[in-house]
Design a protein around this motif. Structure first.
Motif, short mmCIF file in Angstrom:
data_model
loop_
_atom_site.label_atom_id
_atom_site.label_comp_id
_atom_site.label_asym_id
_atom_site.label_seq_id
_atom_site.Cartn_x
_atom_site.Cartn_y
_atom_site.Cartn_z
N TYR A 1 0.83 -1.20 0.00
CA TYR A 1 0.00 0.00 0.00
C TYR A 1 0.87 1.25 0.00
O TYR A 1 1.93 1.27 0.60
CB TYR A 1 -0.91 0.01 1.23
N PHE B 1 -4.11 2.30 1.93
CA PHE B 1 -4.99 1.33 2.59
C PHE B 1 -6.22 1.99 3.19
O PHE B 1 -7.33 1.48 3.08
CB PHE B 1 -4.23 0.57 3.67
N ASN B 2 -6.06 3.13 3.84
CA ASN B 2 -7.17 3.78 4.51
C ASN B 2 -8.12 4.49 3.55
O ASN B 2 -9.27 4.74 3.90
CB ASN B 2 -6.65 4.79 5.53
N LYS C 1 -8.27 1.08 -0.20
CA LYS C 1 -7.99 -0.34 0.04
C LYS C 1 -7.57 -1.09 -1.22
O LYS C 1 -7.69 -2.31 -1.29
CB LYS C 1 -9.17 -1.01 0.72
#
Length: 66
Positions: free
Chosen positions: A9, A19-20, A23
């Motif tokens: 990521y 990722f946050n 995703k």
């Protein structure tokens, strides 16, 4: 390890591979490194025609040739 199901990521907020945020992941560390250089790296090469900036000289040269 080539048999690893690892996900990579981007650490930059608001990136589509963070990722946050989305995703979405990249398949390898090499892909992450290339993504980071191209998208978030220092863009010191500028097209002489349109002034668009690039972090990789060869990509700027390819852009200028078109």
């Amino acid at each position: 390890n080539e048999n690893c199901n690892c996900k990579y990521y981007c650490p930059i907020q608001n990136c589509k591979f963070n990722f946050n945020e989305a995703k979405r992941s990249l398949p390898s560390f090499h892909s992450l490194k290339n993504h980071f250089i191209r998208m978030h790296g220092n863009k010191k090469f500028k097209c002489s025609k349109c002034l668009k900036s690039f972090s990789i000289k060869s990509e700027m040269e390819r852009h200028e040739s078109k």
